[in-house]
Design a protein around this motif. Sequence first.
Motif, PDB file in Angstrom:
ATOM      1  N   ILE A 162     101.500  14.793  36.060  1.00 34.10           N
ATOM      2  CA  ILE A 162     102.836  14.748  35.455  1.00 34.10           C
ATOM      3  C   ILE A 162     102.841  15.418  34.071  1.00 34.10           C
ATOM      4  O   ILE A 162     103.828  16.025  33.677  1.00 34.10           O
ATOM      5  N   GLY A 163     101.731  15.330  33.372  1.00 37.22           N
ATOM      6  CA  GLY A 163     101.636  15.924  32.041  1.00 37.22           C
ATOM      7  C   GLY A 163     101.857  17.422  32.033  1.00 37.22           C
ATOM      8  O   GLY A 163     102.180  18.002  31.005  1.00 37.22           O
ATOM      9  N   HIS A 164     101.691  18.041  33.192  1.00 41.09           N
ATOM     10  CA  HIS A 164     101.823  19.500  33.232  1.00 41.09           C
ATOM     11  C   HIS A 164     103.043  19.961  34.010  1.00 41.09           C
ATOM     12  O   HIS A 164     103.113  21.090  34.489  1.00 41.09           O
ATOM     13  N   MET A 165     104.005  19.051  34.095  1.00 42.39           N
ATOM     14  CA  MET A 165     105.318  19.422  34.605  1.00 42.39           C
ATOM     15  C   MET A 165     105.971  20.227  33.473  1.00 42.39           C
ATOM     16  O   MET A 165     106.014  19.777  32.335  1.00 42.39           O
ATOM     17  N   VAL A 173     102.795  25.794  23.387  1.00 43.37           N
ATOM     18  CA  VAL A 173     101.655  26.030  24.280  1.00 43.37           C
ATOM     19  C   VAL A 173     100.917  24.708  24.524  1.00 43.37           C
ATOM     20  O   VAL A 173     100.711  23.921  23.607  1.00 43.37           O
ATOM     21  N   CYS A 174     100.557  24.508  25.791  1.00 44.47           N
ATOM     22  CA  CYS A 174      99.858  23.287  26.221  1.00 44.47           C
ATOM     23  C   CYS A 174      98.354  23.590  26.301  1.00 44.47           C
ATOM     24  O   CYS A 174      97.972  24.734  26.519  1.00 44.47           O
ATOM     25  N   PRO A 175      97.479  22.570  26.140  1.00 40.40           N
ATOM     26  CA  PRO A 175      96.045  22.815  26.305  1.00 40.40           C
ATOM     27  C   PRO A 175      95.696  23.472  27.653  1.00 40.40           C
ATOM     28  O   PRO A 175      94.662  24.137  27.777  1.00 40.40           O
ATOM     29  N   CYS A 176      96.552  23.314  28.668  1.00 41.60           N
ATOM     30  CA  CYS A 176      96.262  23.902  29.985  1.00 41.60           C
ATOM     31  C   CYS A 176      96.539  25.407  30.012  1.00 41.60           C
ATOM     32  O   CYS A 176      96.182  26.089  30.954  1.00 41.60           O
ATOM     33  N   GLY A 177      97.189  25.921  28.964  1.00 39.96           N
ATOM     34  CA  GLY A 177      97.465  27.361  28.908  1.00 39.96           C
ATOM     35  C   GLY A 177      98.923  27.709  29.157  1.00 39.96           C
ATOM     36  O   GLY A 177      99.387  28.771  28.756  1.00 39.96           O
ATOM     37  N   GLY A 180     105.343  24.615  27.306  1.00 42.96           N
ATOM     38  CA  GLY A 180     106.418  23.640  27.504  1.00 42.96           C
ATOM     39  C   GLY A 180     106.139  22.545  28.504  1.00 42.96           C
ATOM     40  O   GLY A 180     107.058  21.932  29.040  1.00 42.96           O
ATOM     41  N   CYS A 181     104.832  22.265  28.764  1.00 44.82           N
ATOM     42  CA  CYS A 181     104.495  21.120  29.622  1.00 44.82           C
ATOM     43  C   CYS A 181     104.908  19.836  28.894  1.00 44.82           C
ATOM     44  O   CYS A 181     105.016  19.804  27.672  1.00 44.82           O
ATOM     45  N   PHE A 182     105.089  18.798  29.672  1.00 44.53           N
ATOM     46  CA  PHE A 182     105.315  17.445  29.173  1.00 44.53           C
ATOM     47  C   PHE A 182     104.312  17.130  28.048  1.00 44.53           C
ATOM     48  O   PHE A 182     104.665  16.680  26.973  1.00 44.53           O
TER      49      PHE A 182
HETATM   50 ZN   LIG Z   1     100.004  21.864  30.594  1.00 51.45          ZN
END
Ligand SMILES: [Zn+2]
Length: 294
Positions: A162-165, A173-177, A180-182
């Motif tokens: 859910i964190g990467h919705m 920027v999210c740590p996943c790359g 605008g992720c959660f």
């Molecule tokens: Zn993410």
Amino acid sequence: MEARVKKGLRLGIDLGGTMVKLALVNEKGRCLAVKEVATVKAPARLAGLLMGAAKEWLSSHRIVGTGVGVAGDVDSARGIVRFAPNLKWKNVPIKQFLRRAGIPAPVHVENDATAAAWGVFHTGLKKKSRNLVVLTLGTGVGGGLVFDGKLYRGATGSAGEIGHMVLDPSGPVCPCGNRGCFEATLGGVALARRGKAASPYELYLRARKGNRAALAVWKEAGRALGQGLANLINVLNPDTIALVGGVAGAAPLLLKFARPALAKAFQTPRRAARIVVPAQNKHTGVIGAALLVE
Ligand SMILES: [Zn+2]
């Protein structure tokens, strides 16, 4: 079908990037003993270390199996950790390593947030919920799904991220790359950074005192939460959404700002979804992992 758990004591292991928690857990999800050791990244050494830590428990109790939660992408059926960035693991057959070291079979390996969701379900919500979404609000944002009283893993065991919705493709920027992720708005690290605070808790205290800049950060996070929850409600129609983890302590503030976006979810599923902040049980990760031994 009610989720049935076999009687007997089991070993729970919550494998994180810096610490590993071990617990002796009964079939009702009660921890009889808990231990923590520092994580070692070499899998064979780690397995030996965990066996050493659990040895005393194993020699004095009959154990029906072991459940392991790992922060990463896990192939549960084969007991392989496909990818765990914190451990720098790629395709590590952790189940095999643990078995070789003498950790009691059957060994069940699961993503840590999924295991934690199972723990949250069993420690207080089982009688009240059939369709549950668990959001873990900590350093990052994780999640787990229980449908019809059963854990939902998806096609490859990757469900519940859910964190990467993505809520805003042009967002931070999210740590996943991705952007605008959660997690990029609502994760503890993101909150502290955006609020120029040492921790989300400090930012929370500032907001409570009426600091405008701090309130603006929580407002933005609350809006993101509302939008994310509205999406989850429309797609999944849960009866309960549980907010857990350190940042869930700020739920009253977050939910106040979440309300307008939440109100846009479809009426029937929105009314059916209770949003709860269960009393914090810091052992839900190991408990959930242990209860996956069926
Ligand atoms: Zn993410």
